[in-house]
Design a protein around this motif. Sequence first.
Motif, short mmCIF file in Angstrom:
data_model
loop_
_atom_site.label_atom_id
_atom_site.label_comp_id
_atom_site.label_asym_id
_atom_site.label_seq_id
_atom_site.Cartn_x
_atom_site.Cartn_y
_atom_site.Cartn_z
N PHE A 40 0.87 -1.08 -0.26
CA PHE A 40 0.29 -0.07 -0.07
C PHE A 40 1.02 1.41 0.16
O PHE A 40 0.91 1.92 -1.16
CB PHE A 40 -0.86 0.05 1.07
CG PHE A 40 -1.36 1.24 1.52
CD1 PHE A 40 -3.04 1.54 0.49
CD2 PHE A 40 -1.07 2.24 2.28
CE1 PHE A 40 -3.68 2.53 0.78
CE2 PHE A 40 -2.23 3.65 2.60
CZ PHE A 40 -3.48 3.84 1.71
N MET A 41 1.39 1.40 0.65
CA MET A 41 2.57 2.94 1.08
C MET A 41 3.45 2.66 -0.30
O MET A 41 4.16 4.01 -0.59
CB MET A 41 3.71 2.32 2.42
CG MET A 41 2.90 2.30 3.67
SD MET A 41 2.06 3.61 3.73
CE MET A 41 3.08 4.83 4.32
N GLU A 42 4.06 1.40 -0.87
CA GLU A 42 4.36 1.42 -2.17
C GLU A 42 3.55 2.18 -3.05
O GLU A 42 4.38 3.12 -3.90
CB GLU A 42 5.56 0.48 -2.60
CG GLU A 42 6.48 -0.46 -1.68
CD GLU A 42 7.73 0.37 -2.33
OE1 GLU A 42 7.64 0.82 -3.21
OE2 GLU A 42 8.41 0.23 -0.75
N HIS A 44 1.26 4.33 -3.24
CA HIS A 44 0.77 5.69 -2.95
C HIS A 44 2.24 6.68 -3.11
O HIS A 44 1.48 7.74 -2.93
CB HIS A 44 -0.24 6.18 -1.30
CG HIS A 44 -1.54 5.21 -1.69
ND1 HIS A 44 -1.73 3.50 -1.79
CD2 HIS A 44 -2.57 5.93 -1.98
CE1 HIS A 44 -3.29 3.63 -2.26
NE2 HIS A 44 -4.21 4.84 -2.48
N LEU A 45 3.19 5.80 -2.00
CA LEU A 45 4.06 6.73 -1.99
C LEU A 45 5.27 6.63 -3.16
O LEU A 45 6.10 7.25 -2.94
CB LEU A 45 4.66 7.14 -0.79
CG LEU A 45 4.07 7.65 0.39
CD1 LEU A 45 4.64 7.47 1.52
CD2 LEU A 45 3.58 9.17 0.18
N SER A 46 4.93 5.92 -4.40
CA SER A 46 5.70 6.06 -4.76
C SER A 46 6.55 7.13 -5.83
O SER A 46 7.71 7.42 -6.41
CB SER A 46 5.90 4.84 -6.14
OG SER A 46 4.20 5.36 -7.08
N SER A 47 5.50 7.62 -6.10
CA SER A 47 5.88 9.43 -6.73
C SER A 47 7.11 10.59 -6.59
O SER A 47 7.87 10.63 -6.45
CB SER A 47 5.09 10.00 -7.51
OG SER A 47 4.37 10.86 -6.05
N SER A 48 7.48 9.77 -4.96
CA SER A 48 8.32 10.72 -4.53
C SER A 48 9.67 10.14 -3.89
O SER A 48 10.34 10.51 -3.32
CB SER A 48 7.48 10.50 -2.55
OG SER A 48 8.20 9.26 -1.70
N ARG A 49 9.64 8.57 -4.30
CA ARG A 49 10.88 8.53 -4.51
C ARG A 49 12.22 8.82 -5.57
O ARG A 49 11.80 9.74 -6.53
CB ARG A 49 11.25 6.49 -5.85
CG ARG A 49 10.92 5.48 -4.80
CD ARG A 49 10.35 4.93 -5.69
NE ARG A 49 10.57 3.66 -5.19
CZ ARG A 49 8.57 2.91 -5.17
NH1 ARG A 49 8.24 3.19 -6.59
NH2 ARG A 49 8.24 1.50 -5.09
N ARG A 50 13.58 8.61 -4.61
CA ARG A 50 14.56 9.73 -5.90
C ARG A 50 14.63 9.02 -6.65
O ARG A 50 14.94 9.65 -8.26
CB ARG A 50 15.42 9.97 -5.19
CG ARG A 50 16.23 11.12 -5.31
CD ARG A 50 17.92 11.40 -5.03
NE ARG A 50 19.08 12.14 -5.41
CZ ARG A 50 20.02 12.62 -4.61
NH1 ARG A 50 19.71 12.32 -3.96
NH2 ARG A 50 21.11 13.76 -6.10
N HIS A 51 15.21 8.09 -6.72
CA HIS A 51 15.85 6.50 -7.97
C HIS A 51 14.68 5.59 -7.75
O HIS A 51 13.48 5.60 -6.70
CB HIS A 51 17.29 6.42 -8.07
CG HIS A 51 18.05 7.10 -7.53
ND1 HIS A 51 18.69 8.40 -8.47
CD2 HIS A 51 18.76 7.55 -5.89
CE1 HIS A 51 19.79 8.66 -7.52
NE2 HIS A 51 19.79 8.82 -6.06
N GLU A 52 14.89 4.89 -8.91
CA GLU A 52 13.39 3.76 -9.12
C GLU A 52 13.83 2.82 -8.03
O GLU A 52 12.45 2.08 -7.78
CB GLU A 52 13.67 3.34 -11.11
CG GLU A 52 12.55 2.99 -11.38
CD GLU A 52 10.81 3.30 -11.65
OE1 GLU A 52 10.67 2.82 -11.07
OE2 GLU A 52 11.09 4.34 -11.38
N ASP A 54 14.17 2.99 -5.45
CA ASP A 54 14.78 3.23 -3.51
C ASP A 54 13.07 2.17 -3.19
O ASP A 54 12.55 2.53 -3.90
CB ASP A 54 14.22 4.60 -3.39
CG ASP A 54 15.11 5.17 -3.90
OD1 ASP A 54 16.49 5.11 -3.72
OD2 ASP A 54 15.74 6.57 -4.21
N LYS A 55 13.78 2.35 -1.54
CA LYS A 55 12.36 1.19 -1.15
C LYS A 55 11.73 2.86 -0.42
O LYS A 55 12.08 3.26 0.11
CB LYS A 55 13.28 0.40 -0.24
CG LYS A 55 13.60 -0.73 -1.24
CD LYS A 55 12.00 -1.48 -1.52
CE LYS A 55 12.21 -3.05 -2.63
NZ LYS A 55 11.50 -3.61 -2.97
N ILE A 56 10.44 2.92 -0.36
CA ILE A 56 9.80 4.18 0.37
C ILE A 56 9.69 2.94 1.96
O ILE A 56 10.23 4.25 2.17
CB ILE A 56 8.24 4.00 0.24
CG1 ILE A 56 7.89 4.11 -1.64
CG2 ILE A 56 7.26 4.55 0.92
CD1 ILE A 56 8.32 5.23 -1.89
#
Length: 202
Positions: A40-42, A44-52, A54-56
């Motif tokens: 769920f977190m991945e 909904h927060l995926s757009s905040s990643r700096r790198h593809e 990166d783990k949320i």
Amino acid sequence: MTIDTKDMLTSILDSISRITYIKPEEIPGIDLYMDQVTTFMEKHLSSSRRHEDDKILTKTMINNYAKNNLLPPPVKKKYSKEHLLMLTFIYYLKNILSINDIQTLLRPLSENYFHGNGNLDMTQLYNEIMNLELKQIEPLAKDVTKKYKLACDSFEEAEEEEKDFLQKFAFVCMLSFDVYVKKQVIEKIVDGMAEANKKDKK
């Protein structure tokens, strides 16, 4: 710098608009197991990643948050809506604050609002904070644009091949100084809260 002011402002606004926060109504109405929480977190927060890659949030992170009293433990290995709201706060705070500072900030939330014992429940509290933060988008965009213009006017006497780097460096330094000052203010507030907690315990 090659980006003109208008394009820079557009870029800033686009970037800020992509900052994701989880709306309480998006959270499932049932408690979730760990794998469901991380999925769920991945999502909904995926757009905040700096790198593809990166783990949320990972299972290890969430277990550590519970061990360090940042997050109330799950009930029968299941996480509630309140857990996910707390995890969202942790996700943003961990980028600038230590575990101890986050613990100081979030302990009152766990004690007074997590179980719905206070005048506000976690959803009301979360919505209030997010609404305050959304109101900062326009002033933030204006402030960053102002700093960009100042950086573009700096190092006018530099050689052309050096100017682009120096102006970008100036821009980054101004933004960094802003973050540094605000972090100092946050730490002073948190230290005051920690001191008050010690006195209360005595």
